[in-house]
Design a protein around this motif. Sequence first.
Motif, PDB file in Angstrom:
ATOM      1  N   SER A 157      15.411   2.700  10.093  1.00 40.67           N
ATOM      2  CA  SER A 157      16.300   2.984   8.884  1.00 40.67           C
ATOM      3  C   SER A 157      15.305   2.821   7.801  1.00 40.67           C
ATOM      4  O   SER A 157      13.877   2.534   7.926  1.00 40.67           O
ATOM      5  CB  SER A 157      17.422   1.751   8.644  1.00 40.67           C
ATOM      6  OG  SER A 157      16.468   0.694   8.336  1.00 40.67           O
ATOM      7  N   HIS A 216       1.309   3.085   5.436  1.00 38.09           N
ATOM      8  CA  HIS A 216       0.099   2.301   5.228  1.00 38.09           C
ATOM      9  C   HIS A 216      -1.033   2.863   4.708  1.00 38.09           C
ATOM     10  O   HIS A 216      -1.527   2.498   3.746  1.00 38.09           O
ATOM     11  CB  HIS A 216      -0.195   1.601   6.547  1.00 38.09           C
ATOM     12  CG  HIS A 216      -0.729   0.284   6.329  1.00 38.09           C
ATOM     13  ND1 HIS A 216      -1.215  -0.579   7.416  1.00 38.09           N
ATOM     14  CD2 HIS A 216      -1.724  -0.155   5.170  1.00 38.09           C
ATOM     15  CE1 HIS A 216      -1.948  -1.634   6.915  1.00 38.09           C
ATOM     16  NE2 HIS A 216      -2.120  -1.392   5.653  1.00 38.09           N
ATOM     17  N   ALA A 255       3.199  -6.888  13.039  1.00 34.36           N
ATOM     18  CA  ALA A 255       4.164  -6.190  12.213  1.00 34.36           C
ATOM     19  C   ALA A 255       5.016  -5.002  12.957  1.00 34.36           C
ATOM     20  O   ALA A 255       6.131  -4.943  12.671  1.00 34.36           O
ATOM     21  CB  ALA A 255       3.420  -5.442  11.009  1.00 34.36           C
ATOM     22  N   GLN A 283       8.310  -5.786  14.667  1.00 42.84           N
ATOM     23  CA  GLN A 283       9.588  -6.037  13.945  1.00 42.84           C
ATOM     24  C   GLN A 283      10.289  -4.690  13.588  1.00 42.84           C
ATOM     25  O   GLN A 283      11.605  -4.796  13.117  1.00 42.84           O
ATOM     26  CB  GLN A 283       9.085  -6.824  12.584  1.00 42.84           C
ATOM     27  CG  GLN A 283       8.421  -7.932  13.239  1.00 42.84           C
ATOM     28  CD  GLN A 283       7.839  -8.833  11.659  1.00 42.84           C
ATOM     29  OE1 GLN A 283       8.717  -8.744  10.672  1.00 42.84           O
ATOM     30  NE2 GLN A 283       6.814  -9.409  11.768  1.00 42.84           N
ATOM     31  N   PHE A 284       9.412  -3.634  13.751  1.00 42.06           N
ATOM     32  CA  PHE A 284      10.149  -2.218  13.154  1.00 42.06           C
ATOM     33  C   PHE A 284      10.235  -1.180  14.419  1.00 42.06           C
ATOM     34  O   PHE A 284      10.714  -0.225  14.069  1.00 42.06           O
ATOM     35  CB  PHE A 284       9.225  -1.852  12.005  1.00 42.06           C
ATOM     36  CG  PHE A 284       8.974  -2.788  10.987  1.00 42.06           C
ATOM     37  CD1 PHE A 284      10.108  -2.871  10.037  1.00 42.06           C
ATOM     38  CD2 PHE A 284       7.938  -3.712  10.906  1.00 42.06           C
ATOM     39  CE1 PHE A 284       9.745  -3.698   9.020  1.00 42.06           C
ATOM     40  CE2 PHE A 284       7.547  -4.344   9.591  1.00 42.06           C
ATOM     41  CZ  PHE A 284       8.421  -4.480   9.009  1.00 42.06           C
ATOM     42  N   ALA A 302      15.689   1.107   5.352  1.00 38.35           N
ATOM     43  CA  ALA A 302      15.255  -0.442   4.906  1.00 38.35           C
ATOM     44  C   ALA A 302      14.090  -0.735   5.655  1.00 38.35           C
ATOM     45  O   ALA A 302      13.103  -1.686   5.065  1.00 38.35           O
ATOM     46  CB  ALA A 302      16.473  -1.350   5.070  1.00 38.35           C
ATOM     47  N   ASP A 303      14.080  -0.583   7.070  1.00 40.14           N
ATOM     48  CA  ASP A 303      12.895  -0.930   7.648  1.00 40.14           C
ATOM     49  C   ASP A 303      11.633  -0.271   7.097  1.00 40.14           C
ATOM     50  O   ASP A 303      10.596  -1.160   7.052  1.00 40.14           O
ATOM     51  CB  ASP A 303      13.147  -0.313   9.153  1.00 40.14           C
ATOM     52  CG  ASP A 303      14.288  -1.202   9.814  1.00 40.14           C
ATOM     53  OD1 ASP A 303      14.524  -2.321   9.623  1.00 40.14           O
ATOM     54  OD2 ASP A 303      14.814  -0.533  10.811  1.00 40.14           O
ATOM     55  N   LEU A 334      10.959   0.515   4.135  1.00 39.23           N
ATOM     56  CA  LEU A 334      10.375  -0.203   2.991  1.00 39.23           C
ATOM     57  C   LEU A 334      10.059  -1.346   3.109  1.00 39.23           C
ATOM     58  O   LEU A 334       9.086  -1.957   2.362  1.00 39.23           O
ATOM     59  CB  LEU A 334      12.043  -0.332   2.133  1.00 39.23           C
ATOM     60  CG  LEU A 334      11.838  -0.778   0.668  1.00 39.23           C
ATOM     61  CD1 LEU A 334      11.004  -0.035  -0.310  1.00 39.23           C
ATOM     62  CD2 LEU A 334      13.144  -0.965  -0.041  1.00 39.23           C
ATOM     63  N   THR A 335      10.716  -2.532   4.102  1.00 39.04           N
ATOM     64  CA  THR A 335      10.246  -3.590   4.250  1.00 39.04           C
ATOM     65  C   THR A 335       8.743  -3.581   4.847  1.00 39.04           C
ATOM     66  O   THR A 335       7.889  -4.452   4.495  1.00 39.04           O
ATOM     67  CB  THR A 335      10.960  -4.407   5.300  1.00 39.04           C
ATOM     68  OG1 THR A 335      12.429  -4.375   4.932  1.00 39.04           O
ATOM     69  CG2 THR A 335      10.658  -5.618   5.512  1.00 39.04           C
ATOM     70  N   PHE A 336       8.469  -2.486   5.794  1.00 39.71           N
ATOM     71  CA  PHE A 336       6.984  -2.537   6.078  1.00 39.71           C
ATOM     72  C   PHE A 336       6.211  -2.083   5.253  1.00 39.71           C
ATOM     73  O   PHE A 336       5.036  -2.786   5.028  1.00 39.71           O
ATOM     74  CB  PHE A 336       7.026  -1.438   7.327  1.00 39.71           C
ATOM     75  CG  PHE A 336       5.631  -1.355   7.980  1.00 39.71           C
ATOM     76  CD1 PHE A 336       5.237  -1.856   8.637  1.00 39.71           C
ATOM     77  CD2 PHE A 336       4.892  -0.027   7.360  1.00 39.71           C
ATOM     78  CE1 PHE A 336       4.053  -1.830   9.204  1.00 39.71           C
ATOM     79  CE2 PHE A 336       3.682   0.053   7.954  1.00 39.71           C
ATOM     80  CZ  PHE A 336       3.257  -0.641   8.777  1.00 39.71           C
ATOM     81  N   ILE A 368       6.270  -2.847   2.041  1.00 42.11           N
ATOM     82  CA  ILE A 368       5.957  -4.079   1.340  1.00 42.11           C
ATOM     83  C   ILE A 368       4.881  -4.900   2.000  1.00 42.11           C
ATOM     84  O   ILE A 368       4.189  -5.524   1.331  1.00 42.11           O
ATOM     85  CB  ILE A 368       7.275  -4.885   0.892  1.00 42.11           C
ATOM     86  CG1 ILE A 368       8.086  -4.138   0.080  1.00 42.11           C
ATOM     87  CG2 ILE A 368       6.840  -6.117   0.311  1.00 42.11           C
ATOM     88  CD1 ILE A 368       9.771  -4.647  -0.117  1.00 42.11           C
ATOM     89  N   VAL A 369       5.033  -5.182   3.173  1.00 39.73           N
ATOM     90  CA  VAL A 369       4.314  -5.811   3.969  1.00 39.73           C
ATOM     91  C   VAL A 369       2.642  -5.346   3.918  1.00 39.73           C
ATOM     92  O   VAL A 369       1.747  -6.038   3.618  1.00 39.73           O
ATOM     93  CB  VAL A 369       4.462  -6.039   5.442  1.00 39.73           C
ATOM     94  CG1 VAL A 369       3.511  -7.017   6.108  1.00 39.73           C
ATOM     95  CG2 VAL A 369       6.049  -6.925   5.592  1.00 39.73           C
TER      96      VAL A 369
END
Length: 212
Positions: A2, A159, A137, A140-141, A4-5, A7-9, A11-12
């Motif tokens: 998704s 990245h 990481a 988690q995705f 959201a996934d 976007l979260t990645f 940020i990390v």
Amino acid sequence: MSFADILTFAIVAALLVMSPGPNGVLITKTVPTSGRAAGLANTLGFMSAFYLHGALSILGISVILLQSAWAFAAVKYIGAAYLFWIGAKALYAAMKGETTAQTVAAAKHKRSLLRAYGEGLLTNALNPKVSMFYLAAFPQFITAGETTAVAAFSLVTVHALICGLWFSTMTVLLARLSRNLRSNSFQRWLKGVTGVVFMGFGLKLASLRPNL
């Protein structure tokens, strides 16, 4: 996978890119002495290395590095030796010092774009910590059996793009300031700091142990 996934990645990954490390030190060393183009070549090398680490992680080779003490130690010490070697060269140049005439002569032999690219590639590639980040990481995705290789590599692209944006901006800002940063005293100070920091990163990397 998704939005959201992703976007979260992102940020990390951004936090990892923006945290102090060898990449930023290399850019700070390259731009004042070799110009903006060389700094951008460093950045392209950084970005390429992410694809290497991403491929190793996605294909599972990084797991072997962490499970095999010999393989992990080999990669770790090669990376540590490379960082220490760069630092030692910079520190030696700072201790040796330069006259104004020597500085002008050195300007005629700036590092080529290919060399700058190679320095960026090796600095980011010979670092097991990046592989460990991907191993921490990615699970988690990525869902086994559902996430395709193309989707997985899209995270690597995110990245790499974040890295490219961050270090390209840093390069442009340093290039604008470089005219005021070319004095002999500043160059000696910069090389000395660069040498100590890179040697420190090398020693830190040599003591790194997998904890995943």
